[in-house]
Design a protein around this motif. Structure first.
Motif, PDB file in Angstrom:
ATOM      1  N   ARG A  26       8.227   4.884  12.352  1.00 31.48           N
ATOM      2  CA  ARG A  26       9.309   3.897  12.428  1.00 31.48           C
ATOM      3  C   ARG A  26       8.746   2.521  12.778  1.00 31.48           C
ATOM      4  O   ARG A  26       9.122   1.507  12.178  1.00 31.48           O
ATOM      5  CB  ARG A  26      10.338   4.336  13.470  1.00 31.48           C
ATOM      6  CG  ARG A  26      11.535   3.397  13.575  1.00 31.48           C
ATOM      7  CD  ARG A  26      12.613   3.936  14.506  1.00 31.48           C
ATOM      8  NE  ARG A  26      12.136   4.102  15.866  1.00 31.48           N
ATOM      9  CZ  ARG A  26      11.878   5.276  16.430  1.00 31.48           C
ATOM     10  NH1 ARG A  26      12.072   6.403  15.769  1.00 31.48           N
ATOM     11  NH2 ARG A  26      11.435   5.340  17.679  1.00 31.48           N
ATOM     12  N   LYS A  29       6.815   1.058   9.746  1.00 30.89           N
ATOM     13  CA  LYS A  29       7.685   0.510   8.703  1.00 30.89           C
ATOM     14  C   LYS A  29       8.268  -0.839   9.108  1.00 30.89           C
ATOM     15  O   LYS A  29       8.503  -1.707   8.263  1.00 30.89           O
ATOM     16  CB  LYS A  29       8.794   1.499   8.376  1.00 30.89           C
ATOM     17  CG  LYS A  29       8.302   2.733   7.620  1.00 30.89           C
ATOM     18  CD  LYS A  29       9.439   3.690   7.304  1.00 30.89           C
ATOM     19  CE  LYS A  29       8.921   4.891   6.515  1.00 30.89           C
ATOM     20  NZ  LYS A  29      10.015   5.852   6.191  1.00 30.89           N
ATOM     21  N   ASN A  33       7.540  -3.840   6.696  1.00 31.33           N
ATOM     22  CA  ASN A  33       8.693  -4.535   6.117  1.00 31.33           C
ATOM     23  C   ASN A  33       8.646  -6.029   6.404  1.00 31.33           C
ATOM     24  O   ASN A  33       9.059  -6.844   5.575  1.00 31.33           O
ATOM     25  CB  ASN A  33       9.995  -3.947   6.656  1.00 31.33           C
ATOM     26  CG  ASN A  33      10.371  -2.641   5.979  1.00 31.33           C
ATOM     27  OD1 ASN A  33      10.105  -2.438   4.796  1.00 31.33           O
ATOM     28  ND2 ASN A  33      10.993  -1.746   6.723  1.00 31.33           N
ATOM     29  N   ALA A  38       6.013  -2.607   2.530  1.00 34.82           N
ATOM     30  CA  ALA A  38       6.296  -1.203   2.855  1.00 34.82           C
ATOM     31  C   ALA A  38       6.382  -0.337   1.596  1.00 34.82           C
ATOM     32  O   ALA A  38       6.231   0.887   1.688  1.00 34.82           O
ATOM     33  CB  ALA A  38       7.592  -1.106   3.653  1.00 34.82           C
ATOM     34  N   LEU A  41       3.826   2.536   0.634  1.00 28.82           N
ATOM     35  CA  LEU A  41       3.792   3.867   1.263  1.00 28.82           C
ATOM     36  C   LEU A  41       4.340   4.939   0.331  1.00 28.82           C
ATOM     37  O   LEU A  41       3.955   6.111   0.436  1.00 28.82           O
ATOM     38  CB  LEU A  41       4.605   3.858   2.556  1.00 28.82           C
ATOM     39  CG  LEU A  41       4.061   3.041   3.724  1.00 28.82           C
ATOM     40  CD1 LEU A  41       5.014   3.120   4.903  1.00 28.82           C
ATOM     41  CD2 LEU A  41       2.668   3.539   4.128  1.00 28.82           C
ATOM     42  N   GLU A  42       5.235   4.570  -0.575  1.00 29.81           N
ATOM     43  CA  GLU A  42       5.883   5.537  -1.452  1.00 29.81           C
ATOM     44  C   GLU A  42       5.443   5.409  -2.909  1.00 29.81           C
ATOM     45  O   GLU A  42       5.398   6.402  -3.634  1.00 29.81           O
ATOM     46  CB  GLU A  42       7.405   5.375  -1.368  1.00 29.81           C
ATOM     47  CG  GLU A  42       7.977   5.456   0.053  1.00 29.81           C
ATOM     48  CD  GLU A  42       7.809   6.832   0.670  1.00 29.81           C
ATOM     49  OE1 GLU A  42       7.576   7.815  -0.077  1.00 29.81           O
ATOM     50  OE2 GLU A  42       7.921   6.934   1.913  1.00 29.81           O
ATOM     51  N   HIS A  97      -0.071   8.473   3.999  1.00 26.75           N
ATOM     52  CA  HIS A  97       1.317   8.753   4.373  1.00 26.75           C
ATOM     53  C   HIS A  97       1.724  10.160   3.949  1.00 26.75           C
ATOM     54  O   HIS A  97       2.377  10.897   4.702  1.00 26.75           O
ATOM     55  CB  HIS A  97       2.239   7.710   3.729  1.00 26.75           C
ATOM     56  CG  HIS A  97       3.669   7.837   4.132  1.00 26.75           C
ATOM     57  ND1 HIS A  97       4.715   7.638   3.256  1.00 26.75           N
ATOM     58  CD2 HIS A  97       4.245   8.163   5.322  1.00 26.75           C
ATOM     59  CE1 HIS A  97       5.862   7.822   3.887  1.00 26.75           C
ATOM     60  NE2 HIS A  97       5.600   8.143   5.134  1.00 26.75           N
ATOM     61  N   ASN A 148      15.083  10.631   8.887  1.00 26.05           N
ATOM     62  CA  ASN A 148      15.322  10.516   7.440  1.00 26.05           C
ATOM     63  C   ASN A 148      16.479  11.391   6.959  1.00 26.05           C
ATOM     64  O   ASN A 148      16.479  11.875   5.816  1.00 26.05           O
ATOM     65  CB  ASN A 148      14.049  10.863   6.648  1.00 26.05           C
ATOM     66  CG  ASN A 148      12.907   9.904   6.934  1.00 26.05           C
ATOM     67  OD1 ASN A 148      13.125   8.702   7.091  1.00 26.05           O
ATOM     68  ND2 ASN A 148      11.700  10.426   7.028  1.00 26.05           N
TER      69      ASN A 148
END
Length: 244
Positions: A26, A29, A33, A38, A41-42, A97, A148
């Motif tokens: 948390r 991020k 951000n 951010a 990460l995905e 991650h 999440n």
């Protein structure tokens, strides 16, 4: 050269050790951000360069790798020494991650299950503090969001209303009908003696209880006796008698 992000202090103060993964991710991020990076990460890294790649696409690729390098640096710098050695050769931030979620995912699922159970079984006892109960329920909802879990606002409100005792049925019904929220009515304390008349001020003297000590007649005091006052004025009154 970019200036140091002041928010990175929260990562330095709360480095990842393993069990604190949810708090750490948390905080991570929040920092990423603030840097607007951010997404790395995905998102998967861009594909291999094509022979006929345009300058625009090339600029996008270079920007992505710059952002990934910065994110990876934040991640490694906010880890324990042991975890740093384990992930320092990772290809990108998304890869780190992914493996961290695999490592600590079981713990996350267990924590999520325990939190959901506590949220669904917590009920307000009659006479207990409504404020403290509300704070506790909101804290559980926020904890699930941090894990999440997608928690729609309406569902959160329904769970909170269902946790209230039967004495709040009127309040719950008003919420379900879309009426304006209002606090439960507070009953006034009953009068201990319902037959007691309200206080009407000082009691007036009863004339029947007044006795004139000049003629020993009821109905007035001697000081108000017209005959006594007339005799006293003429000098024939009995001044030796005293009024009690």
């Amino acid at each position: 050269m970019s200036t140091r992000n002041s928010l990175s202090a929260i990562l330095e103060q709360n480095k990842l050790t393993g069990p604190n993964y949810q708090d750490w991710i948390r905080n991570l991020k929040i920092v990423l951000n603030s840097e607007r990076i951010a997404y790395v990460l995905e998102n998967k890294p861009p594909k291999e360069e094509a022979p006929n790649i345009s300058e625009t696409e090339l600029a996008k690729r270079e920007k992505w790798w710059d952002h990934d390098l910065l994110a990876k640096s934040y991640i490694l710098a906010s880890m324990s020494n042991e975890l740093q050695r384990r992930f320092e050769d990772a290809a990108n931030a998304a890869d780190i991650h992914f493996h961290l979620k695999e490592l600590y995912g079981v713990q996350t699922r267990s924590e999520r299950h325990a939190t959901v159970k506590e949220l669904m079984t917590t009920c307000l006892r009659e006479g207990a503090s409504v404020h403290e109960h509300g704070v506790r329920m909101i804290g559980l909802v926020e904890k699930l969001v941090g894990l999440n879990v997608v928690m729609p606002l309406e569902l959160s409100i329904d769970i909170l209303l269902l946790s209230l005792p039967s004495s709040f049925d009127g309040f719950v019904g008003a919420q379900n009908k879309g009426k304006k929220r209002s606090a439960p009515a507070v009953k006034n304390k009953p009068n201990k003696n319902p037959y007691k008349k309200p206080d009407q001020g000082p009691k007036r003297p009863n004339k029947s209880e007044q006795v004139c000590f000049h003629y020993n007649k009821p109905g007035h005091w001697r000081r108000n006796c017209t005959e006594y006052l007339a005799q006293k004025h003429s000098g024939h009154g009995d001044d030796k008698k005293q009024e009690t």
